[in-house]
Design an enzyme around this catalytic site. Structure first.
Site, short mmCIF file in Angstrom:
data_model
loop_
_atom_site.label_atom_id
_atom_site.label_comp_id
_atom_site.label_asym_id
_atom_site.label_seq_id
_atom_site.Cartn_x
_atom_site.Cartn_y
_atom_site.Cartn_z
N HIS A 147 -3.17 6.83 2.90
CA HIS A 147 -3.61 5.54 2.35
C HIS A 147 -5.03 5.28 2.82
O HIS A 147 -5.35 5.47 4.00
CB HIS A 147 -2.65 4.45 2.82
CG HIS A 147 -3.13 3.08 2.51
ND1 HIS A 147 -3.61 2.73 1.27
CD2 HIS A 147 -3.22 1.95 3.27
CE1 HIS A 147 -3.97 1.45 1.27
NE2 HIS A 147 -3.74 0.96 2.49
N CYS B 219 0.82 -1.23 0.00
CA CYS B 219 0.00 0.00 0.00
C CYS B 219 0.84 1.27 0.00
O CYS B 219 0.34 2.34 -0.33
CB CYS B 219 -0.95 0.00 1.19
SG CYS B 219 -1.95 -1.49 1.29
N ASN C 176 -10.10 -0.51 -0.18
CA ASN C 176 -8.65 -0.46 -0.14
C ASN C 176 -8.10 -1.06 -1.44
O ASN C 176 -8.23 -2.25 -1.67
CB ASN C 176 -8.16 -1.25 1.08
CG ASN C 176 -6.66 -1.21 1.25
OD1 ASN C 176 -5.93 -0.81 0.34
ND2 ASN C 176 -6.19 -1.64 2.42
O1 UT7 Z 1 -3.82 -1.61 3.70
C1 UT7 Z 1 -3.21 -2.07 4.88
C2 UT7 Z 1 -3.78 -3.36 5.29
N1 UT7 Z 1 -4.99 -3.42 5.99
C3 UT7 Z 1 -5.50 -2.55 6.88
O2 UT7 Z 1 -5.08 -1.46 7.05
C4 UT7 Z 1 -6.64 -3.04 7.71
C5 UT7 Z 1 -6.54 -2.58 9.14
N2 UT7 Z 1 -7.56 -3.15 10.02
C6 UT7 Z 1 -8.87 -2.84 9.93
O3 UT7 Z 1 -9.28 -2.08 9.06
C7 UT7 Z 1 -9.80 -3.40 10.97
O4 UT7 Z 1 -9.04 -4.02 11.99
C8 UT7 Z 1 -10.85 -4.44 10.41
C9 UT7 Z 1 -11.83 -3.73 9.52
C10 UT7 Z 1 -10.14 -5.54 9.66
C11 UT7 Z 1 -11.62 -5.03 11.59
O5 UT7 Z 1 -12.26 -4.00 12.32
P1 UT7 Z 1 -12.08 -3.92 13.90
O6 UT7 Z 1 -12.89 -2.78 14.35
O7 UT7 Z 1 -10.61 -3.87 14.19
O8 UT7 Z 1 -12.73 -5.25 14.37
P2 UT7 Z 1 -12.14 -6.33 15.38
O9 UT7 Z 1 -11.20 -7.22 14.66
O10 UT7 Z 1 -11.66 -5.64 16.63
O11 UT7 Z 1 -13.45 -7.13 15.73
C12 UT7 Z 1 -14.54 -6.54 16.47
C13 UT7 Z 1 -15.72 -7.49 16.39
C14 UT7 Z 1 -15.35 -8.95 16.65
O12 UT7 Z 1 -16.44 -9.54 17.32
P3 UT7 Z 1 -16.38 -9.77 18.91
O13 UT7 Z 1 -15.19 -10.61 19.18
O14 UT7 Z 1 -16.27 -8.39 19.49
O15 UT7 Z 1 -17.70 -10.44 19.19
C15 UT7 Z 1 -15.21 -9.54 15.27
O16 UT7 Z 1 -15.43 -10.93 15.25
O17 UT7 Z 1 -16.26 -7.46 15.06
C16 UT7 Z 1 -16.29 -8.80 14.53
N3 UT7 Z 1 -16.04 -8.70 13.09
C17 UT7 Z 1 -17.01 -8.55 12.20
N4 UT7 Z 1 -18.35 -8.42 12.32
C18 UT7 Z 1 -19.07 -8.26 11.20
C19 UT7 Z 1 -14.85 -8.74 12.44
N5 UT7 Z 1 -15.04 -8.62 11.13
C20 UT7 Z 1 -16.37 -8.49 10.95
C21 UT7 Z 1 -17.19 -8.32 9.81
N6 UT7 Z 1 -18.52 -8.21 9.97
N7 UT7 Z 1 -16.67 -8.26 8.57
#
Ligand code: UT7
Length: 332
Positions: A259, A117, A289
């Protein structure tokens, strides 16, 4: 800086997003997610997807044609093509050479830049260096990706984020009276945490095999939460580094173009950096992204709709797999 003979400027930009759309509603049919969750947690409404047979160099070609026209030069005036991508048409030949042929650019240097990225910011910095020290005058810098084949549409952590797209910029030797110029760039990498975001198979470490397909190792794997934290910290640091180096205060920056990975990352960077979101270009809602393409697509969109104007100070910053990061400050 020693050996600097010239200055460089961006003389034209272009972008292209393929017509196909992957909406949040469609993703609801594939994984346990919801439109509301994806919009709230990422800011993304949809991402673009290539049609069958459309490859990375095709998207880059469309963006490059617009950038060349705006720069008022023909492809055969290019001295170099730098192609930032992690999703090349093929491993060999490099996609820069494929694009050179499609553009009928004739003899010039042509090189792919693999910095995920951060790829476009890395490539723009390399172009700037080549212009500064001469003898090159016109360099096409592309950020283009077809990421959808590398996304596992059973993995809700990644499939909600990534899409396909391309952007291009022509970097030209500035005339002595040109106000528009690239001031500085600062690039970084931290291979110690490279495991945060990987594409396990397809390289010499793990060539393609039936086992790869059975274990679905041909798809990207990401530790999203950890990447999030590093992205905020690193891009904020890179922005500060650029301002400190140029002895410029944040209020002199007209636009920050970070980004586009997650709108919450962008908001947190703006917060850390102490700049209002009104001065941040955010285009993630409509494209997701697109890795190396995000910064230049966002920049091109803001130029074309009149937000970014000549004479304004623009700060680019990016973060990606590697882990790579960087910033570039320019007067557009
Ligand atoms: O380009 C560079 C590479 N990538 C990035 O920059 C990505 C960086 N990371 C992110 O954008 C975020 O971490 C994500 C979008 C991937 C995830 O969002 P988050 O707010 O960090 O979610 P989390 O991993 O902390 O999960 C929170 C909750 C979890 O449930 P519990 O354990 O609280 O019950 C996950 O299981 O959200 C759940 N969850 C989802 N729910 C619905 C994780 N992904 C999803 C989903 N839909 N797609």
């Amino acid at each position: 800086m020693n050996n600097v003979l010239y200055r460089s400027r961006i003389s034209g930009t272009g972008s292209y997003l393929p017509e196909g759309l992957i909406t949040n509603k469609y993703l609801e049919t594939l994984v346990d997610t919801s439109d509301e969750w994806v919009r709230d947690r990422t800011g993304i409404k949809h991402r673009h997807k290539v049609k069958d047979g459309q490859v990375t160099s095709d998207l880059a070609y469309e963006a490059a044609i617009i950038a060349l026209k705006e720069a008022n030069i023909s492809a055969n005036e290019l001295d170099m093509i730098l192609f930032a991508t992690v999703s090349p048409d093929q491993i060999m030949p490099n996609t820069a050479c494929v694009l050179q042929s499609k553009l009928k650019a004739g003899d010039c240097m042509a090189l792919d830049v693999s910095a995920a990225c951060s790829g476009f910011v890395y490539a723009l910095a390399i172009a700037d260096q080549f212009i500064k020290t001469g003898p090159l005058k016109n360099i096409l810098v592309v950020g283009a990706e077809v990421l959808t084949p590398y996304v596992n549409y059973k993995d809700r952590d990644t499939c909600i984020l990534f899409g396909d797209g391309a952007g291009a910029a022509v970097v030209t030797r500035a005339r002595p009276d040109d106000e528009s110029t690239i001031y500085s760039h600062h690039l970084h990498a931290d291979g110690e945490i490279s495991d945060l975001f990987v594409l396990p198979a397809g390289g010499s470490k793990m060539p393609f095999s039936q086992e790869v397909l059975d274990k679905e190792l041909q798809y990207v794997k990401m530790k999203g939460r950890e990447i999030f934290k590093h992205a905020v910290r690193t891009m904020s640091k890179c922005c500060k580094e650029a301002l400190d180096y140029n002895q410029m205060s944040a209020d002199k920056v007209d636009w920050v173009i970070p980004h586009q990975a997650n709108v919450r990352i962008i908001q947190a960077v703006a917060d850390h950096f102490g700049i209002s979101m009104d001065k941040v270009v955010v285009e993630i809602e409509e494209m997701g992204n697109t890795s190396a393409a995000t910064v230049i697509v966002a920049m091109d969109k803001a130029i074309k709709d009149g937000r970014i104007k000549r004479g304004q100070n623009i700060l680019l910053t990016a973060f990606g797999a590697g882990i790579t990061s960087g910033s570039l400050l320019m007067k557009y």
